[in-house]
Design a protein around this motif. Structure first.
Motif, PDB file in Angstrom:
ATOM      1  N   TYR A 264       3.450 -10.021  12.592  1.00 27.78           N
ATOM      2  CA  TYR A 264       4.271  -9.658  11.435  1.00 27.78           C
ATOM      3  C   TYR A 264       5.069  -8.377  11.665  1.00 27.78           C
ATOM      4  N   ILE A 265       4.400  -7.257  11.911  1.00 26.57           N
ATOM      5  CA  ILE A 265       5.108  -5.979  12.005  1.00 26.57           C
ATOM      6  C   ILE A 265       6.139  -5.990  13.127  1.00 26.57           C
ATOM      7  N   ASP A 266       5.753  -6.485  14.307  1.00 29.35           N
ATOM      8  CA  ASP A 266       6.675  -6.499  15.448  1.00 29.35           C
ATOM      9  C   ASP A 266       7.877  -7.407  15.205  1.00 29.35           C
ATOM     10  N   LYS A 267       7.772  -8.319  14.268  1.00 28.64           N
ATOM     11  CA  LYS A 267       8.873  -9.223  13.935  1.00 28.64           C
ATOM     12  C   LYS A 267       9.667  -8.743  12.718  1.00 28.64           C
ATOM     13  N   GLY A 268       9.291  -7.576  12.185  1.00 30.81           N
ATOM     14  CA  GLY A 268       9.991  -7.040  11.023  1.00 30.81           C
ATOM     15  C   GLY A 268       9.513  -7.598   9.705  1.00 30.81           C
ATOM     16  N   TYR A 269       8.403  -8.314   9.708  1.00 32.90           N
ATOM     17  CA  TYR A 269       7.843  -8.875   8.480  1.00 32.90           C
ATOM     18  C   TYR A 269       6.829  -7.881   7.921  1.00 32.90           C
ATOM     19  N   LEU A 270       7.300  -7.016   7.043  1.00 31.77           N
ATOM     20  CA  LEU A 270       6.484  -5.890   6.604  1.00 31.77           C
ATOM     21  C   LEU A 270       5.860  -6.092   5.237  1.00 31.77           C
ATOM     22  N   SER A 274      10.066  -6.326   2.194  1.00 26.24           N
ATOM     23  CA  SER A 274      11.014  -6.643   3.257  1.00 26.24           C
ATOM     24  C   SER A 274      11.488  -8.091   3.188  1.00 26.24           C
TER      25      SER A 274
END
Length: 282
Positions: A264-270, A274
């Motif tokens: 999630y975080i590394d893909k911008g899914y925060l 977001s």
């Protein structure tokens, strides 16, 4: 206390800023650089329709007036120079909070009351770094502050009782229901109940017992709750469980932190703010 400075403009910091301004306070939003602060207008546009949805008295005019009461600054001395009260909402790490308050202590006026929005740390572990422990305590907000409007007020042994009551009154003035906590407790009331629940859900996930959707569905059907644990994670945002879990003594929590960073975080899914976390909100 009319002049508020909020240190940190993340998910919860930005909500505190907007809610206080909506309630008529003059607010300075501080963060480390102007690039971070430049994202705030989009955040206000995200929050406005939520206020219109959830608060009967909200109008476009009142929401625009709230934005007009917010000033941004990446200069700490400038941000705190007129503050009656400062609420710190920086990342949930003791060393970061201690360092932040050391810097603030050297710059803030003598009148200023200091509050941390920490969700797990004890005020007594931060108070020695504030330079004014008698004026330091916790004021903890739940996520989606305009609707889930508790304000947990928790001092430490050295907090002036009069300051404690001033902060409880301030919480009420910005639309919160003050929850007076009479003894230091890690996690306060809310997170003492919530964190074990969320940890149980993340443990079920990393052990491969069930999917987030089925875990949420089970909880909501069986209890009538409006949200399941992974929907709550999306509201909280991914960075908080990651920060808390990556150095945990519990191997399942470390595994969960690694999982949400990778997936999630590394893909911008925060999280919900977001547009995407465990679920999509786009």
């Amino acid at each position: 206390m009319q002049n508020l400075t909020v240190l940190g403009t993340g998910v919860l910091g930005s909500q505190i800023i907007f809610q206080a301004a909506y309630s008529g306070k003059t607010v300075v939003a501080y963060d480390l650089n102007d690039e971070i602060l430049g994202a705030l207008p989009a955040r206000w546009e995200y929050l406005k329709p939520l206020y219109l949805r959830d608060l009967p008295d909200a109008t476009p005019e009142k929401l625009d007036a709230a934005v007009a009461r917010i000033r941004t600054s990446s200069d700490l001395a400038d941000a705190v120079k007129d503050a009656d009260i400062i609420i710190e909402a920086v990342p949930e790490r003791l060393d970061i909070k201690q360092q932040t308050w050391e810097q603030v202590a050297a710059l803030a006026p003598e009148k200023t009351i200091f509050c941390t929005n920490s969700s797990t740390l004890l005020p007594s572990d931060i108070a020695p770094f504030t330079g004014r422990p008698e004026k330091f305590l916790a004021l903890h907000f739940a996520n989606e502050v305009w609707a889930k409007n508790t304000g947990e007020v928790m001092g430490h042994a050295g907090t002036d009782p009069e300051v404690f009551e001033q902060v409880a009154q301030f919480a009420e003035e910005i639309g919160m229901v003050p929850i007076r906590i009479h003894k230091e407790q890690p996690g306060y009331v809310l997170n003492s109940l919530l964190v074990p629940f969320l940890n149980a859900a993340s443990g079920l996930l990393v052990r491969g017992v069930a999917t987030p959707e089925d875990i949420d569905r089970t909880w909501k059907i069986a209890t009538g709750a409006p949200m399941g644990p992974f929907e709550i994670y999306d509201v909280v945002g991914m960075m908080t469980p990651y920060t808390l879990g990556k150095d945990s003594d519990d191997p399942e929590q470390r595994e969960f932190a690694e999982y949400i960073k990778r997936e999630y975080i590394d893909k911008g899914y925060l999280g919900k703010g977001s547009g995407r976390g465990f679920y999509s909100y786009e």
